[in-house]
Design a protein around this motif. Structure first.
Motif, PDB file in Angstrom:
ATOM      1  N   UNK A 130      -7.461   0.206  -2.541  1.00  0.00           N
ATOM      2  CA  UNK A 130      -6.840   0.996  -1.469  1.00  0.00           C
ATOM      3  C   UNK A 130      -6.053   0.109  -0.498  1.00  0.00           C
ATOM      4  N   UNK A 131      -6.427  -1.158  -0.433  1.00  0.00           N
ATOM      5  CA  UNK A 131      -5.749  -2.069   0.498  1.00  0.00           C
ATOM      6  C   UNK A 131      -4.296  -2.304   0.120  1.00  0.00           C
ATOM      7  N   UNK A 178      -5.478  -8.581  -2.493  1.00  0.00           N
ATOM      8  CA  UNK A 178      -6.007  -7.441  -1.756  1.00  0.00           C
ATOM      9  C   UNK A 178      -7.140  -6.752  -2.509  1.00  0.00           C
ATOM     10  N   UNK A 179      -6.971  -6.610  -3.835  1.00  0.00           N
ATOM     11  CA  UNK A 179      -8.008  -5.960  -4.638  1.00  0.00           C
ATOM     12  C   UNK A 179      -9.288  -6.783  -4.629  1.00  0.00           C
ATOM     13  N   UNK A 180      -9.148  -8.102  -4.762  1.00  0.00           N
ATOM     14  CA  UNK A 180     -10.323  -8.950  -4.849  1.00  0.00           C
ATOM     15  C   UNK A 180     -11.055  -9.059  -3.514  1.00  0.00           C
ATOM     16  N   UNK A 199       2.930  -3.781  -7.599  1.00  0.00           N
ATOM     17  CA  UNK A 199       1.692  -4.189  -6.938  1.00  0.00           C
ATOM     18  C   UNK A 199       0.476  -3.500  -7.540  1.00  0.00           C
ATOM     19  N   UNK A 200       0.697  -2.307  -8.098  1.00  0.00           N
ATOM     20  CA  UNK A 200      -0.441  -1.584  -8.667  1.00  0.00           C
ATOM     21  C   UNK A 200      -0.884  -2.149 -10.011  1.00  0.00           C
ATOM     22  N   UNK A 241      -3.701   5.558  -0.031  1.00  0.00           N
ATOM     23  CA  UNK A 241      -4.934   4.807   0.234  1.00  0.00           C
ATOM     24  C   UNK A 241      -6.128   5.719   0.439  1.00  0.00           C
ATOM     25  N   UNK A 242      -5.865   6.962   0.841  1.00  0.00           N
ATOM     26  CA  UNK A 242      -6.961   7.906   1.124  1.00  0.00           C
ATOM     27  C   UNK A 242      -7.254   8.834  -0.047  1.00  0.00           C
ATOM     28  N   UNK A 243      -6.530   8.703  -1.150  1.00  0.00           N
ATOM     29  CA  UNK A 243      -6.688   9.622  -2.279  1.00  0.00           C
ATOM     30  C   UNK A 243      -8.093   9.544  -2.856  1.00  0.00           C
TER      31      UNK A 243
END
Length: 524
Positions: free
Chosen positions: A165-166, A158-160, A29-30, A94-96
Motif C-alpha cells: 500500500x505504501x 516500500x514493499x519490504x 512500481x507495482x 492504497x485503501x483498496x
C-alpha cells in the motif's frame, strides 16, 4: 503575455518532471509488489495482470483527450486537474480492500497520470526555445527513463519496509509538492480555443480499438486452449480493426478531430511514434517479466531486485541530459535507432546465458547495455517529435507520442505474457511425463502448475499443499523443470522484445530526418 524568467522556467520544468515521474513510476512500481498483492488478495494470475493493464489501458485511451482539453482550456490548468485526480486516486488505491477496487481505482489514477504525461512535453516545448529546448527535453527524457526503470527499486524498498500500500501512499506528499510548484512556476501559455468541442466519437472509437486488441490478447493468454479464430478472441480483435478503420474515416471528415491525421505527413513524427511504440512494447513491458524472474525464480527480495535493476535506471540520471544536448549536434535518427539496437543487444546477451541457477553475475553486462540505450533514447525521440510539427500541434503531438508509447506498454505486457505462458506450458508438457512419480500425483501437479501460470508456478511447489510430495524421488527434478520452464518462456519474451526493438530502429533510421530537411519544420 511576457515570457517567464529563466529560473522560473527551470523550476517549472522541475514541477512538470515531478508529475511525469509519478505518472510513469506507477506503470512499473507495482511490478515488484505483484507477488505481495497476489498473496494479500489470494488473486489469480489473470486478476493480477489487470493491476498493470487497468492503468496502462486507461492511460492510453485518455491521453489524447487530456491533450485536447489542455489545448482548449489551458495546459497548466488541465495539468493541475490531472495531478489532483492522480493524487486522490493514489490514496484510494492504497485503501483498496479487494482486487476489484484496486483495479478500478488504478483506472481512475491513470486518467490523472495520462493528463500529466500528455501535457508535459507540450508545456516544456512551448516554454523553452532553441538549444534550451534540447536540454529541457533531455531532462524530461531522463525523468521518463528513470521513472520507468526505478519503479522496481522504489517499489521494492516500500514493499519490504512497509507494505504494497505504501507504493500508492507515497504519491500523496509528492503530489502536493508538485501541485504547489506547478501552480507557482509553470507558465500558462497560449490556448487554441474549443475548435468545435471534444471529439467524443473519436474518443469512443479509439478506446474500442485499444480495448479490443488488448482484451483479445488477454483472452488468448488466459485460455490457451482457445484457437485464434474462436469468437471470444477473434471477436474482440475484429472489433478493434473495424473501430480503427471507422476512427480513421471519422477523423478525416470531422471538423474538430481528436487526432489530426495530417500530423503523420511529417515522416520524422511518424518515425518517432513508431519508435515510441516499439520502446514501450519491447522494453518497458519487459520489466514486469524481468522482475518476476528475479523475485519468484531466482529468489531476490523486492528490495534486492530493485537495487540490482538500479544498474539499468542509473544511467538515465547522467546520460539523459547529455543525450538532450547531443541531439542538437548528432542526427536524432542515429541516436534513436542506435539506442534501440543497443537495448536489443543487451537482451541478446541475457538470452545467451539463461540457465537454472543464474544470478546477478549473469545480468550485469546485459543491464549496462539496456541501461545505456534506455537512457539515451527518450530525449532525442521527444525532440524529434516536437520539432517536426507546427506550434499549434504540440499538444496533440505530445499526446500521440505518449499514447503510442503507453499503448506499446499495454500491448507488450500481454504479447510478452502470451509468449511467456506458451513457452512455460510447452516446456512443462515435455518435462512432466518423464518424472518418476505416481501418475495421479503427476496429473495433479500438472494441473496445479498450469493453473498457477508462469508467475506463480514455483509457488505451487513451496506451498503447504505440496509438502507431502517433497519426499518423492522426482520432486527435486520437478523444481528444476519448473524453473527451466519459466526460463524457456522468458527466452521467448526476449526474442519478441528484440524483434520489436529492431523494427523500431529500422523505422527510426528510415523515417526520421533532421529539422533542416525539406520534410520537416524547423522550430529552432
Amino acid at each position: 503575455m511576457t515570457e517567464p524568467k529563466k529560473y522560473v522556467r527551470w523550476l517549472g520544468l522541475v514541477a512538470v518532471s515531478l508529475g511525469v515521474f509519478m505518472s510513469l513510476l506507477d506503470v512499473t512500481v507495482v511490478n515488484v509488489a505483484l507477488p505481495t498483492i497476489q498473496r494479500s488478495f489470494n488473486a489469480s494470475f489473470d486478476n493480477l495482470q489487470w493491476v498493470i493493464n487497468a492503468y496502462t489501458m486507461v492511460y492510453a485511451v485518455v491521453l489524447l483527450l487530456m491533450s485536447k482539453l489542455g489545448d482548449m482550456y489551458g495546459r497548466k490548468r488541465i495539468f493541475l486537474l490531472s495531478m489532483f485526480i492522480f493524487t486522490i486516486a493514489s490514496a484510494l488505491d492504497a485503501s483498496a480492500n479487494s482486487m476489484l477496487m484496486l483495479n478500478f481505482f488504478r483506472g481512475v489514477q491513470a486518467i490523472g497520470g495520462a493528463g500529466m504525461m500528455s501535457l508535459s512535453m507540450a508545456i516544456t516545448a512551448s516554454t523553452f526555445q532553441g538549444k534550451e529546448r534540447g536540454v529541457a527535453m533531455g531532462v524530461l527524457g531522463s525523468i521518463i527513463g528513470v521513472s520507468t526503470a526505478m519503479g522496481p527499486l522504489i517499489g521494492g524498498a516500500l514493499v519490504q519496509v512497509f507494505s504494497w500500500r505504501a507504493i500508492f501512499f507515497i504519491n500523496i506528499p509528492v503530489g502536493i509538492i508538485a501541485f504547489i510548484m506547478t501552480l507557482v512556476y509553470v507558465h500558462e501559455g497560449k490556448t487554441w480555443g474549443s475548435k468545435g468541442g471534444i471529439d467524443w466519437i473519436g474518443i469512443i472509437l479509439s478506446g474500442l480499438t485499444v480495448f479490443g486488441i488488448i482484451f483479445g490478447l488477454i483472452q488468448k493468454e488466459s485460455h490457451t486452449d482457445w484457437g485464434w479464430l474462436d469468437w471470444r478472441i477473434a471477436g474482440y480483435i475484429i472489433m478493434a480493426i473495424f473501430a480503427l478503420i471507422l476512427f480513421i474515416l471519422w477523423e478525416r471528415k470531422t471538423k474538430a478531430p481528436m487526432m489530426d491525421l495530417n500530423i503523420f505527413k511529417h515522416p520524422t513524427f511518424t518515425g518517432a511514434v513508431i519508435a515510441a511504440f516499439m520502446l514501450g512494447a519491447g522494453l518497458y513491458s519487459f520489466y514486469a517479466y524481468l522482475t518476476i524472474l528475479m523475485q519468484n525464480y531466482i529468489g531476490y527480495s523486492a528490495l534486492q531486485t530493485g537495487t540490482r535493476q538500479l544498474l539499468i535506471s542509473g544511467f538515465s540520471l547522467g546520460l539523459g541530459p547529455v543525450a538532450g544536448i547531443l541531439s542538437n549536434y548528432i542526427a536524432k535518427r542515429w541516436l534513436i535507432g542506435g539506442s534501440l539496437l543497443v537495448i536489443a543487444a543487451g537482451m541478446l546477451v541475457l538470452l545467451l546465458d539463461i540457465h537454472v541457477g543464474m544470478s546477478f553475475a549473469t545480468f550485469w553486462p546485459a543491464f549496462i547495455l539496456i541501461g545505456v540505450g534506455g537512457a539515451i533514447i527518450n530525449p532525442p525521440m521527444n525532440s524529434a517529435a516536437m520539432d517536426s510539427v507546427e506550434p499549434y500541434q504540440l499538444g496533440m503531438a505530445s499526446g500521440i507520442l505518449n499514447v503510442l508509447r503507453q499503448f506499446g506498454v499495454s500491448f507488450g505486457v500481454v504479447l510478452l505474457g502470451l509468449r511467456l505462458t506458451d513457452g512455460y506450458r510447452a516446456s512443462l508438457d515435455g518435462a512432466l511425463p518423464k518424472l518418476s512419480m505416481p501418475s495421479q500425483v503427476a496429473t495433479g501437479l500438472h494441473h496445479a502448475l498450469f493453473e498457477a501460470g508462469p508467475f506463480a508456478g514455483i509457488d505451487v511447489l513451496t506451498s503447504k499443499a505440496a509438502k507431502p510430495f517433497t519426499k518423492l524421488p522426482g520432486f527435486s527434478q520437478l523444481q528444476h523443470d519448473v524453473i527451466g520452464a519459466f526460463n524457456h518462456g522468458f527466452g521467448n519474451v526476449l526474442y519478441v522484445s528484440m524483434g520489436l526493438l529492431i523494427l523500431g530502429a529500422i523505422a527510426a533510421f528510415v523515417l526520421i530526418k533532421e529539422p533542416n530537411s525539406n520534410t520537416d519544420i524547423n522550430h529552432q
